[in-house]
Design a protein around this motif. Structure first.
Motif, PDB file in Angstrom:
ATOM      1  N   THR A  57       0.840  -1.195   0.000  1.00 21.83           N
ATOM      2  CA  THR A  57       0.000   0.000   0.000  1.00 21.83           C
ATOM      3  C   THR A  57       0.879   1.250   0.000  1.00 21.83           C
ATOM      4  O   THR A  57       2.042   1.215   0.383  1.00 21.83           O
ATOM      5  CB  THR A  57      -0.907   0.050   1.251  1.00 21.83           C
ATOM      6  OG1 THR A  57      -0.091   0.193   2.414  1.00 21.83           O
ATOM      7  CG2 THR A  57      -1.752  -1.203   1.365  1.00 21.83           C
ATOM      8  N   LEU A  58       0.267   2.324  -0.425  1.00 21.44           N
ATOM      9  CA  LEU A  58       0.957   3.614  -0.472  1.00 21.44           C
ATOM     10  C   LEU A  58       1.483   3.984   0.915  1.00 21.44           C
ATOM     11  O   LEU A  58       2.614   4.440   1.072  1.00 21.44           O
ATOM     12  CB  LEU A  58      -0.028   4.665  -0.976  1.00 21.44           C
ATOM     13  CG  LEU A  58       0.516   5.947  -1.583  1.00 21.44           C
ATOM     14  CD1 LEU A  58       1.591   5.630  -2.612  1.00 21.44           C
ATOM     15  CD2 LEU A  58      -0.630   6.732  -2.197  1.00 21.44           C
ATOM     16  N   LYS A  59       0.634   3.772   1.921  1.00 22.90           N
ATOM     17  CA  LYS A  59       1.011   4.117   3.288  1.00 22.90           C
ATOM     18  C   LYS A  59       2.242   3.365   3.750  1.00 22.90           C
ATOM     19  O   LYS A  59       3.187   3.943   4.279  1.00 22.90           O
ATOM     20  CB  LYS A  59      -0.156   3.785   4.238  1.00 22.90           C
ATOM     21  CG  LYS A  59      -0.876   5.012   4.756  1.00 22.90           C
ATOM     22  CD  LYS A  59      -1.952   4.603   5.768  1.00 22.90           C
ATOM     23  CE  LYS A  59      -3.007   5.697   5.878  1.00 22.90           C
ATOM     24  NZ  LYS A  59      -4.167   5.257   6.689  1.00 22.90           N
ATOM     25  N   ALA A  91      14.403   1.387  -6.072  1.00 27.12           N
ATOM     26  CA  ALA A  91      13.838   1.791  -4.781  1.00 27.12           C
ATOM     27  C   ALA A  91      13.612   3.302  -4.765  1.00 27.12           C
ATOM     28  O   ALA A  91      12.568   3.781  -4.305  1.00 27.12           O
ATOM     29  CB  ALA A  91      14.768   1.374  -3.648  1.00 27.12           C
ATOM     30  N   LYS A  92      14.576   4.031  -5.293  1.00 30.34           N
ATOM     31  CA  LYS A  92      14.401   5.488  -5.363  1.00 30.34           C
ATOM     32  C   LYS A  92      13.246   5.868  -6.278  1.00 30.34           C
ATOM     33  O   LYS A  92      12.462   6.773  -5.973  1.00 30.34           O
ATOM     34  CB  LYS A  92      15.688   6.142  -5.881  1.00 30.34           C
ATOM     35  CG  LYS A  92      16.818   6.168  -4.866  1.00 30.34           C
ATOM     36  CD  LYS A  92      18.064   6.835  -5.465  1.00 30.34           C
ATOM     37  CE  LYS A  92      19.271   6.647  -4.554  1.00 30.34           C
ATOM     38  NZ  LYS A  92      20.537   7.047  -5.211  1.00 30.34           N
ATOM     39  N   THR A  93      13.167   5.175  -7.417  1.00 26.71           N
ATOM     40  CA  THR A  93      12.083   5.463  -8.353  1.00 26.71           C
ATOM     41  C   THR A  93      10.725   5.204  -7.714  1.00 26.71           C
ATOM     42  O   THR A  93       9.789   6.004  -7.860  1.00 26.71           O
ATOM     43  CB  THR A  93      12.236   4.611  -9.623  1.00 26.71           C
ATOM     44  OG1 THR A  93      13.522   4.845 -10.194  1.00 26.71           O
ATOM     45  CG2 THR A  93      11.162   4.953 -10.640  1.00 26.71           C
ATOM     46  N   ILE A  94      10.621   4.098  -6.982  1.00 32.88           N
ATOM     47  CA  ILE A  94       9.367   3.789  -6.290  1.00 32.88           C
ATOM     48  C   ILE A  94       9.066   4.867  -5.247  1.00 32.88           C
ATOM     49  O   ILE A  94       7.927   5.300  -5.094  1.00 32.88           O
ATOM     50  CB  ILE A  94       9.447   2.389  -5.634  1.00 32.88           C
ATOM     51  CG1 ILE A  94       9.460   1.305  -6.716  1.00 32.88           C
ATOM     52  CG2 ILE A  94       8.281   2.170  -4.674  1.00 32.88           C
ATOM     53  CD1 ILE A  94       9.740  -0.091  -6.199  1.00 32.88           C
ATOM     54  N   ARG A  95      10.099   5.317  -4.580  1.00 32.63           N
ATOM     55  CA  ARG A  95       9.934   6.409  -3.618  1.00 32.63           C
ATOM     56  C   ARG A  95       9.395   7.649  -4.313  1.00 32.63           C
ATOM     57  O   ARG A  95       8.453   8.297  -3.843  1.00 32.63           O
ATOM     58  CB  ARG A  95      11.283   6.728  -2.961  1.00 32.63           C
ATOM     59  CG  ARG A  95      11.311   8.011  -2.164  1.00 32.63           C
ATOM     60  CD  ARG A  95      10.647   7.867  -0.815  1.00 32.63           C
ATOM     61  NE  ARG A  95      11.217   6.757  -0.084  1.00 32.63           N
ATOM     62  CZ  ARG A  95      10.471   5.803   0.523  1.00 32.63           C
ATOM     63  NH1 ARG A  95       9.159   5.861   0.493  1.00 32.63           N
ATOM     64  NH2 ARG A  95      11.044   4.816   1.179  1.00 32.63           N
ATOM     65  N   ASN A  96      10.003   8.004  -5.444  1.00 34.20           N
ATOM     66  CA  ASN A  96       9.551   9.184  -6.189  1.00 34.20           C
ATOM     67  C   ASN A  96       8.098   9.031  -6.631  1.00 34.20           C
ATOM     68  O   ASN A  96       7.327   9.988  -6.602  1.00 34.20           O
ATOM     69  CB  ASN A  96      10.447   9.408  -7.405  1.00 34.20           C
ATOM     70  CG  ASN A  96      11.883   9.695  -7.012  1.00 34.20           C
ATOM     71  OD1 ASN A  96      12.148  10.162  -5.904  1.00 34.20           O
ATOM     72  ND2 ASN A  96      12.823   9.413  -7.907  1.00 34.20           N
ATOM     73  N   LEU A  97       7.745   7.821  -7.036  1.00 37.96           N
ATOM     74  CA  LEU A  97       6.371   7.557  -7.457  1.00 37.96           C
ATOM     75  C   LEU A  97       5.396   7.724  -6.298  1.00 37.96           C
ATOM     76  O   LEU A  97       4.371   8.406  -6.433  1.00 37.96           O
ATOM     77  CB  LEU A  97       6.256   6.133  -8.014  1.00 37.96           C
ATOM     78  CG  LEU A  97       4.826   5.643  -8.255  1.00 37.96           C
ATOM     79  CD1 LEU A  97       4.295   6.181  -9.574  1.00 37.96           C
ATOM     80  CD2 LEU A  97       4.737   4.134  -8.219  1.00 37.96           C
ATOM     81  N   THR A  98       5.723   7.115  -5.166  1.00 31.99           N
ATOM     82  CA  THR A  98       4.791   7.179  -4.034  1.00 31.99           C
ATOM     83  C   THR A  98       4.690   8.607  -3.482  1.00 31.99           C
ATOM     84  O   THR A  98       3.630   9.015  -3.024  1.00 31.99           O
ATOM     85  CB  THR A  98       5.196   6.203  -2.914  1.00 31.99           C
ATOM     86  OG1 THR A  98       6.552   6.442  -2.534  1.00 31.99           O
ATOM     87  CG2 THR A  98       5.046   4.771  -3.370  1.00 31.99           C
ATOM     88  N   ASP A  99       5.799   9.345  -3.543  1.00 34.84           N
ATOM     89  CA  ASP A  99       5.729  10.752  -3.141  1.00 34.84           C
ATOM     90  C   ASP A  99       4.695  11.489  -3.983  1.00 34.84           C
ATOM     91  O   ASP A  99       3.900  12.284  -3.477  1.00 34.84           O
ATOM     92  CB  ASP A  99       7.104  11.426  -3.299  1.00 34.84           C
ATOM     93  CG  ASP A  99       8.063  11.035  -2.181  1.00 34.84           C
ATOM     94  OD1 ASP A  99       7.606  10.436  -1.191  1.00 34.84           O
ATOM     95  OD2 ASP A  99       9.270  11.324  -2.310  1.00 34.84           O
ATOM     96  N   LEU A 100       4.723  11.208  -5.289  1.00 33.79           N
ATOM     97  CA  LEU A 100       3.771  11.868  -6.173  1.00 33.79           C
ATOM     98  C   LEU A 100       2.339  11.427  -5.885  1.00 33.79           C
ATOM     99  O   LEU A 100       1.422  12.237  -5.837  1.00 33.79           O
ATOM    100  CB  LEU A 100       4.110  11.560  -7.641  1.00 33.79           C
ATOM    101  CG  LEU A 100       3.111  12.191  -8.595  1.00 33.79           C
ATOM    102  CD1 LEU A 100       3.594  13.537  -9.082  1.00 33.79           C
ATOM    103  CD2 LEU A 100       2.789  11.301  -9.760  1.00 33.79           C
TER     104      LEU A 100
END
Length: 241
Positions: A88-90, A114-123
């Motif tokens: 989940t996003l959370k 992992a960074k890309t996923i972080r950037n995605l979830t931030d958005l």
DNA sequence: AACCAGGACGTGA
DNA sequence: TCACGTCATGGT
């Protein structure tokens, strides 16, 4: 034969050969009645659209994890995320990059991804799937493309399969197949190949989804070893026509 | 044992 | 713009 005819004929041939692919394949967020892990599912009535944010997120994660990576490895990473309950996003938002990287290790490039996923979830914490779906294609595409680590192909996968936007995905196999058919050169630009398909086909979501899936399926079989396409049993006729 | 996988980005020319 | 190098595990 006109280009439009060729591309439409190619679609018909592949569809006849393989049948509907029902992409995007879901893994951990499959509903109970659907079948095995990491496989696409196709229902003539209930098409395989993602029905909730959970599934949409899995499509985004899968699109990132499979960048220049075998889908089976991406599925292993998806299952690992599911095992760690990072679905989940959370939960992902609360997880450190290093732990995220550990969970997706089997997909390769795990630090970058992992960074890309972080950037995605931030958005996604600022723009919900619902909000992104409502935006016009050009605006939502610009937003997704602005995520560092997500280039044109991954962005189009997310738009086409998670956000249900009519945008055509161009991948390495598609380039090889079209180049084998003499339609484009080896190193034609992403955007121009994309334009070829979009201007030749009806602007239809299911066709865009199926066509890309069929190209990948066919490409995996006959366009992964050099010389590409030489053993292709069904396109050799089209190429010489 | 090399080669490939459903790419993307940074760098120097 | 473009040609490279880098990122990395797991299959064949």
């Amino acid at each position: 034969m006109t280009l439009q005819r060729k591309l439409r004929q190619l679609y018909q041939i592949l569809l006849e050969q393989y049948g509907p692919q029902g992409w995007w394949p879901l893994s951990y967020s499959l509903t109970p009645q659907t079948k095995s892990v990491g496989e696409s599912r196709y229902h003539p009535d209930i098409y395989s659209f993602p029905t909730n944010d959970w599934q949409k997120l899995e499509i985004c994660l899968g699109a990132i994890l499979t960048q220049n990576t075998n889908w089976k490895n991406a599925v292993k990473a998806l299952n690992s995320l599911n095992f760690s309950r990072l679905t989940t996003l959370k939960k992902i938002s609360k997880t450190k990059n290093s732990d995220l990287a550990l969970a997706i290790r089997s997909a390769g490039y795990y630090n970058q991804k992992a960074k890309t996923i972080r950037n995605l979830t931030d958005l996604l914490n600022h723009h919900s799937f619902e909000e992104l779906e409502k935006l016009p294609l050009r605006e939502s595409r610009k937003i997704i493309l602005n995520i560092k680590g997500i280039g044109p192909e991954t962005a189009d996968c997310i738009l086409l399969y998670a956000l249900k936007k009519e945008t055509f995905v161009i991948d390495a196999y598609t380039k090889r197949i079209l180049s084998y058919l003499g339609i484009v050169s080896e190193q034609e630009e992403y955007s121009s190949i994309k334009q070829l398909f979009e201007s030749s086909l009806k602007n239809d979501l299911i066709i865009f989804q199926e066509y890309h899936a069929l190209l990948v399926n066919h490409g995996k079989t006959y366009y992964s070893k050099r010389p590409y396409g030489i053993d292709d049993p069904i396109l050799n006729d089209v190429a010489s026509a």
